[in-house]
Design a protein around this motif. Structure first.
Motif, mmCIF file in Angstrom:
data_model
loop_
_atom_site.group_PDB
_atom_site.id
_atom_site.type_symbol
_atom_site.label_atom_id
_atom_site.label_comp_id
_atom_site.label_asym_id
_atom_site.label_seq_id
_atom_site.Cartn_x
_atom_site.Cartn_y
_atom_site.Cartn_z
ATOM 1 N N PRO A 1 1.147 4.459 -1.616
ATOM 2 C CA PRO A 1 1.199 3.424 -2.651
ATOM 3 C C PRO A 1 2.624 3.233 -3.162
ATOM 4 N N ASP A 2 2.901 2.015 -3.632
ATOM 5 C CA ASP A 2 4.200 1.702 -4.225
ATOM 6 C C ASP A 2 5.342 2.149 -3.321
ATOM 7 N N LYS A 3 5.275 1.759 -2.059
ATOM 8 C CA LYS A 3 6.282 2.175 -1.070
ATOM 9 C C LYS A 3 7.487 1.257 -1.124
ATOM 10 N N SER A 4 8.676 1.838 -1.149
ATOM 11 C CA SER A 4 9.903 1.059 -1.110
ATOM 12 C C SER A 4 10.471 1.043 0.303
ATOM 13 N N VAL B 1 9.812 -3.280 -2.849
ATOM 14 C CA VAL B 1 8.692 -2.370 -3.080
ATOM 15 C C VAL B 1 7.396 -3.110 -2.787
ATOM 16 N N ALA B 2 6.532 -2.488 -1.980
ATOM 17 C CA ALA B 2 5.205 -3.036 -1.677
ATOM 18 C C ALA B 2 4.146 -2.242 -2.434
ATOM 19 N N ASP B 3 3.004 -2.869 -2.688
ATOM 20 C CA ASP B 3 1.913 -2.158 -3.367
ATOM 21 C C ASP B 3 1.379 -1.020 -2.514
ATOM 22 N N SER B 4 1.360 -1.220 -1.190
ATOM 23 C CA SER B 4 0.857 -0.154 -0.320
ATOM 24 C C SER B 4 1.468 -0.279 1.068
ATOM 25 N N ARG C 1 16.700 -3.318 -1.471
ATOM 26 C CA ARG C 1 15.427 -2.620 -1.518
ATOM 27 C C ARG C 1 14.319 -3.547 -1.984
ATOM 28 N N ASP D 1 0.773 -3.966 2.437
ATOM 29 C CA ASP D 1 -0.146 -4.743 1.595
ATOM 30 C C ASP D 1 -1.258 -5.378 2.424
ATOM 31 N N LEU E 1 7.791 -9.957 -0.109
ATOM 32 C CA LEU E 1 8.422 -8.868 -0.850
ATOM 33 C C LEU E 1 9.784 -9.315 -1.368
ATOM 34 N N ASP F 1 14.179 -5.355 -5.490
ATOM 35 C CA ASP F 1 13.743 -4.616 -6.680
ATOM 36 C C ASP F 1 14.820 -4.535 -7.756
#
Length: 322
Positions: A118-121, A106-109, A104, A56, A83, A86
């Motif tokens: 994008p949307d990386k966990s 999840v980040a926006d990037s 787990r 992010d 973060l 999830d």
């Protein structure tokens, strides 16, 4: 005793090699063209490679780790980055030093070496770091690396990502002699890959693990080779650590010969440790790759390893460990 990082196969979450399914037809011109996706500087802490990435937009420092299935963040890093879990159930991982629980986020990037996800966990948990200095923020695992062809030039402190090529005649982006070895499915069956080796004349499969500071032989493999408990008891002890919370006392044993492809070395000291069964026969660590250049083609399941420095790699480590 000196404390060494032997970070064995970690998180039990499978992934697919997405680059394979979307690749052009093998051996067509567009499939074989070498297209850079980005590169990053690599800093070696002892034998452990570290690179800078961003979550992010915030920089993080992570271990470049071919032996980790999932990209991992420490709890401290996840909190600093804001973060949150999830909602999935906790997951257990096993490694040197016992088991640990992970959740787990999840980040926006996520951005590394010029490539953005994008949307990386991420897996999140504790890290037992014993190498000194500021602990890294986590590990960059094969869920990211397998999206590319990866040029690991650890001797010169650089990793370069290329577009994944499903091309049977693809070659690495350098012109000195190299070996070509198949990447074999890991005994864990969870998406990691190993390479065939011979240890004291016996065929074994080694997981390529840049997150492991030193090449390590599983205790079960050593026993299968006829190395007795009495023989190991006479070897020098060493303290190793990994994902688990505990340090493990292991041994450094001198093996008669080690063969990778067409190259062989004699009287090689390697660590013998209790590895989790899913780690396979042994881990080929960064003590090897820090003296070689390697090109990983996940799409074609091959690894190219420079040959010129092979003997130097093992012999330099022989003196250091005795």
């Amino acid at each position: 005793m000196r404390q060494l990082l032997i970070r064995a196969v970690a998180v039990a979450i499978g992934f697919a090699l997405a680059a394979c399914s979307a690749a052009p037809v093998p051996d067509r011109a567009e499939a074989c063209e070498l297209k850079p996706a980005g590169s990053a500087a690599v800093t070696m802490l002892r034998n452990v490679p570290l690179i800078v990435a961003a979550v992010d937009g915030h920089p993080i420092r992570v271990v470049l780790d071919t032996g980790s299935e999932s990209t991992f963040l420490t709890i401290a890093a996840a909190r600093r980055l804001g973060l949150h879990a999830d909602g999935q159930a906790l997951q257990r991982s096993e490694g040197v030093g016992g088991s640990a629980m992970h959740y787990r986020v999840v980040a926006d990037s996520f951005r590394v070496a010029g490539a953005t996800f994008p949307d990386k966990s991420f897996s999140v948990g504790t890290m037992n770091w014993q190498l000194g200095g500021e602990p890294p923020d986590g590990f960059l695992g094969s869920d990211v690396l397998a999206s590319f062809d990866v040029d690991l030039d650890l001797p010169n402190g650089r990793v370069t990502f290329y577009r994944a090529r499903a091309c049977g005649r693809a070659t690495p982006p350098w012109d000195w002699p190299y070996m070509v070895l198949p990447l074999q499915p890991s005994p864990s069956g969870i998406g990691l890959f190993g390479i065939p080796m011979r240890l004291d004349g016996q065929l074994v499969t080694a997981t390529l693990d840049t997150g492991a500071e030193f090449t390590t032989v599983a205790m079960s493999t050593a026993r299968a080779l006829g190395i007795t408990a009495d023989a190991l008891g006479r070897d020098r002890p060493v303290s190793v650590f990994g994902f688990g919370p505990k340090l493990q006392t292991s041994r450094i044993h001198v093996f008669r010969d080690v063969e990778v492809g067409e190259d062989a070395s004699e009287n090689v000291p390697l660590i013998v440790a209790d590895l989790p069964p899913r780690a396979g026969d042994m881990l080929l660590g960064s003590d090897f790759l820090s003296r070689h250049r390697a090109f990983l083609s996940y799409a074609t399941q091959r690894i190219f390893i420079s040959r010129a420095q092979f003997v130097t790699a093992w012999m330099a480590q022989t003196d250091a460990r005795r």
